[in-house]
Design an enzyme around this catalytic site. Structure first.
Site, short mmCIF file in Angstrom:
data_model
loop_
_atom_site.label_atom_id
_atom_site.label_comp_id
_atom_site.label_asym_id
_atom_site.label_seq_id
_atom_site.Cartn_x
_atom_site.Cartn_y
_atom_site.Cartn_z
CE LYS A 48 -0.19 -0.54 4.99
NZ LYS A 48 -0.97 -0.99 6.12
CE1 TYR A 269 15.81 31.60 5.77
CE2 TYR A 269 15.65 29.18 5.32
CZ TYR A 269 15.76 30.55 4.89
OH TYR A 269 15.41 30.66 3.64
C1 LIG Z 1 -0.06 -1.88 6.77
C2 LIG Z 1 -0.69 -3.15 7.17
C3 LIG Z 1 0.22 -4.33 7.30
C4 LIG Z 1 1.60 -4.17 7.15
O1 LIG Z 1 2.05 -3.66 8.34
P1 LIG Z 1 3.56 -3.63 8.63
O2 LIG Z 1 3.81 -3.29 10.20
O3 LIG Z 1 4.16 -2.46 7.80
O4 LIG Z 1 4.28 -4.88 8.37
C5 LIG Z 1 -0.31 -5.51 7.64
N1 LIG Z 1 -1.82 -5.61 7.75
C6 LIG Z 1 -2.62 -4.41 7.69
C7 LIG Z 1 -4.19 -4.70 7.98
C8 LIG Z 1 -2.13 -3.23 7.45
O5 LIG Z 1 -2.65 -2.18 7.30
#
Ligand SMILES: *Cc1c(COP(=O)(O)O)cnc(C)c1O
Length: 391
Positions: A48, A269
């Site tokens: 994702k 800055y």
């Molecule tokens: C993002 C997500 C993962 C992966 O999680 P990580 O901590 O990056 O390994 C797995 N399951 C769900 C439902 C997620 O939203």
């Protein structure tokens, strides 16, 4: 990567700025390590958010070539993009569920929603009837994180609704851990128990609970399928223990200018940092526009953030600005830090989790907020990509 010390030669001109190199071989190796750790469970991949900001096109193709067959995205649009990259046999789950009125899109792209409410289940079942077959989907049950998923009560209602149940093709039963990165947190055990109860209600359906850190909680957490994300991308799933994963994201800034300042002079800055001795400073072409958090600006507490230049770590001084940042390089041998020298912000010498901690955030946010102005380079990418396309 010894190139952190290398000098730039030739075009393109953007290489003079900030460079993000994504090591696709390391992603493949990380996936294999996680798959070995989780076996006999299948190892999927969370891609994702554009593969956590690293580029889903290259990353997903590399994962496919390594043997990954099940992928998780958050949004239907991400699923559509991914489907265009991967062969039809790739299984793609949409974690945010079924968006209202978009069942046709999911079916057309062969995306499986991870259903989170009765309404979604009803809509997917009804669409399946219209489509002419029971469509595959996951059921996501909330076991204690109180984020997405069926409540236990709604899950029971679903199971009791024969009309819906008869029209769903359940390919996965899933839940998500709230505290997997804290092995001793009591919620882990409670969620494991709650998930076991959920599984007993649908015994034949494959189950998935673990994210990256969950894989390291032990065999009772891996079930049939695991869903690592951050560990694939080099984040440490077992912090504060040493990181079992290879670094993937290599972030470099380039030295634009060097200057010598006297005790009492300030840098940047707000004149927030003041030299207490004659100091040699390097100005790097990497700033918050590139995704270097402004919160890495030097502070009095918690020690300064560091970057790696030449043969050592150097403290960040003054404020991070839009396009650049300043570093104290007094201790670096002069011939190892010149105009055009690359400094490592994240990579083999400076771990992503370290930088995230200095910035007051986590590796996930650091990666996903990397700006578009980084010149993006992929190592190992082409062969993986063509392999994926031809297999
Ligand atoms: C993002 C997500 C993962 C992966 O999680 P990580 O901590 O990056 O390994 C797995 N399951 C769900 C439902 C997620 O939203």
């Amino acid at each position: 990567m010894s190139s952190s010390n290398a000098h730039i030669s030739g075009p393109p001109s953007d290489l003079a700025g900030a460079i993000l190199t994504v090591d696709l071989d390391a992603i493949q190796e990380n996936w294999k390590r996680l798959a070995a750790k989780a076996a006999p469970a299948e190892c999927g991949a969370a891609v994702k958010g554009n593969a956590y900001g690293l580029g889903v096109e290259q990353v997903a193709a590399a994962l496919w070539a390594a043997g990954c067959r099940t992928f998780f995205v958050a949004r239907p649009m991400e699923g559509g993009e991914l489907r265009a990259i991967l062969p039809r046999e790739a299984v793609i789950y949409v974690l945010d569920g079924l968006f209202p009125g978009q069942a046709e899109f999911y079916a057309g792209e062969d995306l499986r929603p991870a259903l989170i409410t009765l309404e979604e289940a009803r809509e997917w079942a009804a669409f399946g009837t219209q489509y002419g077959r029971n469509l595959p989907c996951a059921i996501h049950v909330d076991t204690g994180i109180n984020r997405l998923g069926f409540s236990t009560g709604d899950f029971e209602t679903l199971l009791g609704d024969n009309e819906i149940m008869a029209r769903l093709n359940l390919t996965l039963l899933m839940s998500h851990l709230a505290c997997a990165d804290e092995p001793n947190h009591p919620l882990n055990g409670r969620q494991k128990t709650a998930f076991a109860a959920v599984r007993q209600r649908l015994p034949g359906v494959p189950a998935s609970l673990a994210n990256s850190s969950g894989i390291f909680l032990g065999a009772e957490y891996t079930h049939d399928l695991v869903r690592p994300g951050i560990a694939l991308y080099g984040g440490n799933p077992v912090a504060p223990d040493s990181n079992p994963m290879l670094p993937v994201a290599h972030l470099q800034g380039t030295v634009l200018q060097l200057r010598e300042i006297q005790a009492g002079e300030s840098v940047g800055y707000g004149a927030t940092w003041r030299a207490t001795r004659p100091t040699r400073i390097a100005i790097l072409g990497a700033g918050y526009k590139d995704g270097v958090p402004r919160s890495l600006s030097s502070r009095a507490t918690n020690g300064p953030a560091q970057v790696y230049i030449g043969d050592r770590r150097c403290p960040v001084i003054g404020r991070i600005s839009m396009d650049m940042m300043a570093v104290d390089v007094t201790q670096v041998p002069v011939d190892l830090c010149r105009r055009g020298t690359r400094a490592e912000l994240i990579g083999r010498n400076i771990a992503i989790d370290e930088t995230a901690e200095w910035a007051g955030t986590i590796s996930y946010e650091l990666l996903t907020r990397l700006g578009q102005r980084f010149t993006r380079l992929y190592s190992g990418g082409e062969s993986h990509f063509s392999k994926a396309l031809t297999s």
